[in-house]
Enzyme design. Structure first.
Site, PDB file in Angstrom:
ATOM      1  N   LEU A 238     102.372  71.221 151.536  1.00  0.00           N
ATOM      2  CA  LEU A 238     102.848  70.888 152.611  1.00  0.00           C
ATOM      3  C   LEU A 238     100.589  71.255 153.707  1.00  0.00           C
ATOM      4  O   LEU A 238     100.066  71.676 153.187  1.00  0.00           O
ATOM      5  CB  LEU A 238     103.211  71.970 154.154  1.00  0.00           C
ATOM      6  CG  LEU A 238     104.148  72.425 153.825  1.00  0.00           C
ATOM      7  CD1 LEU A 238     105.362  73.961 154.933  1.00  0.00           C
ATOM      8  CD2 LEU A 238     105.127  71.475 153.876  1.00  0.00           C
TER       9      LEU A 238
ATOM     10  N   ARG B 135      91.924  72.232 165.318  1.00  0.00           N
ATOM     11  CA  ARG B 135      90.670  72.990 165.460  1.00  0.00           C
ATOM     12  C   ARG B 135      89.601  73.211 164.968  1.00  0.00           C
ATOM     13  O   ARG B 135      88.270  73.417 165.053  1.00  0.00           O
ATOM     14  CB  ARG B 135      91.174  74.192 165.711  1.00  0.00           C
ATOM     15  CG  ARG B 135      91.978  74.854 166.685  1.00  0.00           C
ATOM     16  CD  ARG B 135      92.799  76.474 166.654  1.00  0.00           C
ATOM     17  NE  ARG B 135      93.985  75.655 165.728  1.00  0.00           N
ATOM     18  CZ  ARG B 135      94.429  77.803 165.249  1.00  0.00           C
ATOM     19  NH1 ARG B 135      94.272  78.297 165.854  1.00  0.00           N
ATOM     20  NH2 ARG B 135      96.059  77.142 164.749  1.00  0.00           N
TER      21      ARG B 135
ATOM     22  N   THR C 114     108.145  72.941 160.036  1.00  0.00           N
ATOM     23  CA  THR C 114     107.457  73.334 158.965  1.00  0.00           C
ATOM     24  C   THR C 114     108.918  73.611 157.934  1.00  0.00           C
ATOM     25  O   THR C 114     108.375  72.762 156.099  1.00  0.00           O
ATOM     26  CB  THR C 114     107.854  75.002 158.236  1.00  0.00           C
ATOM     27  OG1 THR C 114     108.226  76.221 159.226  1.00  0.00           O
ATOM     28  CG2 THR C 114     106.194  76.021 158.603  1.00  0.00           C
TER      29      THR C 114
ATOM     30  N   GLU D 145     109.863  86.609 164.619  1.00  0.00           N
ATOM     31  CA  GLU D 145     108.879  86.011 164.731  1.00  0.00           C
ATOM     32  C   GLU D 145     107.878  86.899 165.906  1.00  0.00           C
ATOM     33  O   GLU D 145     108.767  87.686 166.969  1.00  0.00           O
ATOM     34  CB  GLU D 145     108.916  84.628 165.790  1.00  0.00           C
ATOM     35  CG  GLU D 145     109.539  83.147 164.901  1.00  0.00           C
ATOM     36  CD  GLU D 145     108.555  83.689 163.841  1.00  0.00           C
ATOM     37  OE1 GLU D 145     107.468  83.356 164.128  1.00  0.00           O
ATOM     38  OE2 GLU D 145     108.450  83.142 162.643  1.00  0.00           O
TER      39      GLU D 145
ATOM     40  N   TYR E 272      59.117  66.888 137.368  1.00  0.00           N
ATOM     41  CA  TYR E 272      60.551  66.492 137.415  1.00  0.00           C
ATOM     42  C   TYR E 272      61.013  65.499 136.353  1.00  0.00           C
ATOM     43  O   TYR E 272      60.020  64.493 135.626  1.00  0.00           O
ATOM     44  CB  TYR E 272      60.575  65.142 138.753  1.00  0.00           C
ATOM     45  CG  TYR E 272      61.853  64.304 138.763  1.00  0.00           C
ATOM     46  CD1 TYR E 272      62.918  64.879 138.380  1.00  0.00           C
ATOM     47  CD2 TYR E 272      61.429  63.150 138.170  1.00  0.00           C
ATOM     48  CE1 TYR E 272      63.771  64.173 138.646  1.00  0.00           C
ATOM     49  CE2 TYR E 272      62.718  62.454 137.950  1.00  0.00           C
ATOM     50  CZ  TYR E 272      64.297  62.618 138.673  1.00  0.00           C
ATOM     51  OH  TYR E 272      64.866  62.426 137.924  1.00  0.00           O
TER      52      TYR E 272
ATOM     53  N   TYR F 173      62.825  55.118 137.148  1.00  0.00           N
ATOM     54  CA  TYR F 173      63.613  54.504 138.396  1.00  0.00           C
ATOM     55  C   TYR F 173      63.011  53.260 138.333  1.00  0.00           C
ATOM     56  O   TYR F 173      61.773  53.906 139.001  1.00  0.00           O
ATOM     57  CB  TYR F 173      63.993  54.921 139.084  1.00  0.00           C
ATOM     58  CG  TYR F 173      65.231  54.215 139.458  1.00  0.00           C
ATOM     59  CD1 TYR F 173      66.751  53.580 138.401  1.00  0.00           C
ATOM     60  CD2 TYR F 173      64.900  53.927 141.658  1.00  0.00           C
ATOM     61  CE1 TYR F 173      66.540  52.959 140.226  1.00  0.00           C
ATOM     62  CE2 TYR F 173      65.577  53.349 142.120  1.00  0.00           C
ATOM     63  CZ  TYR F 173      66.756  52.989 141.673  1.00  0.00           C
ATOM     64  OH  TYR F 173      67.643  52.263 142.198  1.00  0.00           O
TER      65      TYR F 173
ATOM     66  N   ARG G 169      43.788  56.811 131.069  1.00  0.00           N
ATOM     67  CA  ARG G 169      42.852  57.532 132.395  1.00  0.00           C
ATOM     68  C   ARG G 169      41.643  56.694 132.504  1.00  0.00           C
ATOM     69  O   ARG G 169      40.791  56.551 130.886  1.00  0.00           O
ATOM     70  CB  ARG G 169      43.146  58.544 132.172  1.00  0.00           C
ATOM     71  CG  ARG G 169      41.817  59.428 131.321  1.00  0.00           C
ATOM     72  CD  ARG G 169      41.975  61.202 131.899  1.00  0.00           C
ATOM     73  NE  ARG G 169      40.753  61.574 130.661  1.00  0.00           N
ATOM     74  CZ  ARG G 169      41.683  63.251 130.619  1.00  0.00           C
ATOM     75  NH1 ARG G 169      42.440  63.304 130.513  1.00  0.00           N
ATOM     76  NH2 ARG G 169      40.149  63.585 129.491  1.00  0.00           N
TER      77      ARG G 169
END
Length: 451
Positions: free
Chosen positions: A10, A17, A81, A156, A350, A371, A424
């Protein structure tokens, strides 16, 4: 031979709520949507047929149910239900087997608990209801048993007398019967009540009225926590985490500060792993024995192999595969990358879309530039290579076995085995430049003060 099994789940409630754009049952506990918890529970308990009942307001639930391999049925408009289960009746035409009703907002029931419900049917009960004894029974419907221990009726709270309200065994809502009997009994349920709804619980009284036996099967209260609000969701998450922490420690995992470690539904950790405080395991993590996960690390979609060390403050993203005795140190992020045995990425780096060979060393501040704005590219570092600190490896690129790269380099071309790559600018000294610079700055400052 046991009968075939099926489940109706169900999931048609409004969930107002929750105060959320996301349908209630698609919120997650332990890294898994509550609807998926219910669907997997049904499968784990041997249900060969699953039907998700959804509401007209939530086509996303229909889509999620179908993605899980379940059939779906629309309840429109919602009328209780019993009516919800009836909405799935057409899916059970000619079905010969037992049927259990589960709730998509009750994510923590164990398969062995559902198994005991089916066992009650196999033992001769016509209807089996899952009950529990909460600390505060409050306004739950009471399960009233007769002196022989059979379930006589469900009352109930508002309709219960003083003696019935004193009963601590209450209704979870989960119920099972032979499929044909359940729908036959539901055909006799009326909506003659204050809410004008058809209640599934009425089938217990109807079954008893036919001289059929009903029983209550008991479950731990923390398994049947229903979620209707964000507060309930947090309570269910807490119950799940408590369960996982206990299971991990019983299985031989050391949790230094258990209350600070968070798991997902599929976390796998072998014995003799040590997990330090404030570690989060997202979905899809396996950690092999003798590994250590140090404090404040986050792992998701990751395999950490035997004896490896991760953290502190490490982030392992999906596709990270950390080899035996490898090391991922503080403030290191790894994504879709394999570190072979003994490889080390110790500091502030990384590593993404990469293969790092055995015993290679990645210096502090190294990044794989994987990337290009459109595609991801692979970086390969050979076994025994040494990548100097503050190196940018511009993929696609390969560092040969045993090769070195000088610190501060931007490596754009492949490096042969055992070679040294220096990429470098040459260092240049401008004599007395600093002295002249300071004098000029001071002169400007003084000029500004006189002005």
């Amino acid at each position: 031979m046991s009968r075939a099994r099926a489940a109706v789940i169900l999931a048609a409630g409004q969930g107002t709520r929750m105060k959320s754009k996301t349908v209630k049952v698609l919120h997650s506990v332990g890294g898994r949507q509550m609807l998926e918890w219910a669907a997997e529970l049904a499968s784990d308990a041997g249900a060969d047929k699953r039907v998700v009942v959804y509401g007209a307001h939530s086509p996303a639930v229909r889509d999620a149910g179908e993605a899980l391999g379940a059939e779906t049925a629309l309840q429109d408009p919602p009328q209780g239900t019993g009516h919800a289960v009836q909405s799935a009746q057409s899916a059970f035409e000619g079905y010969e087997g037992d049927l259990i009703v589960l709730y998509a907002d009750t994510p923590l029931i164990r398969a062995e608990t559902v198994e005991r419900v089916f066992d009650a049917l196999a033992g001769g009960a016509a209807v089996a209801v899952l009950g529990f004894e909460p600390e505060d029974p409050a306004a739950y419907g009471r399960l009233i048993e007769d002196p022989e221990g059979n379930l006589d009726r469900i009352v109930e709270y508002k309709d219960a007398n003083e003696a019935e309200r004193a009963v601590r065994l209450v209704n979870s809502g989960v119920m099972a019967a032979r499929a044909d009997l359940m729908f036959e009994l539901l055909g006799d349920v009326t909506n003659d009540n204050a809410n004008g709804e058809y209640y599934l619980t009425d089938i217990v009284g109807l079954a008893r009225g036919r001289g059929l036996r009903a029983v209550a099967v008991r479950a731990p209260a923390d398994e049947v926590l229903g979620v209707n609000s964000r507060l309930d969701l947090a309570e269910a998450e807490d119950a799940f985490q408590t369960r996982m922490r206990q299971e991990m420690m019983k299985a031989g995992v050391t949790l230094v500060a258990p209350e600070t470690v968070f798991f997902s539904f599929d976390t796998e950790i072998d014995r003799d792993v040590v997990v330090e405080p404030h570690v989060v395991f997202g979905p899809g993590v396996k950690v092999e024995e003798d590994a250590i996960i140090k404090a404040f690390s986050h792992l998701e979609g990751t395999h950490v192999r035997q004896g490896a060390a991760v953290g502190p403050y490490a982030r392992l993203r999906p596709g990270a595969d950390i080899g035996p005795n490898a090391k991922v140190g503080n403030f290191v992020e790894v994504k879709k990358a394999q570190l072979e045995a003994g490889a080390k990425v110790s500091h502030l780096s990384y590593i993404g879309d990469a293969h790092i060979g055995a015993e290679a060393n990645i210096g502090a501040g190294t990044i794989t530039c994987n990337y290009d704005g459109y595609d991801k590219h692979l970086t390969v570092v050979g076994a025994g290579a040494f990548v100097g600190s503050n190196t940018s490896l511009v993929a696609p690129v390969k560092i040969g076995e045993g090769a070195y790269t000088g610190s501060g380099g931007v490596i754009t071309n492949d490096v042969p085995d055992d070679a040294l790559a220096v990429a470098r600018a040459d260092q240049v000294h401008k004599e007395r430049w600093a002295e002249r610079y300071r004098k000029a700055k001071l002169a400007r400052k003084n000029k500004g003060e006189k002005a």
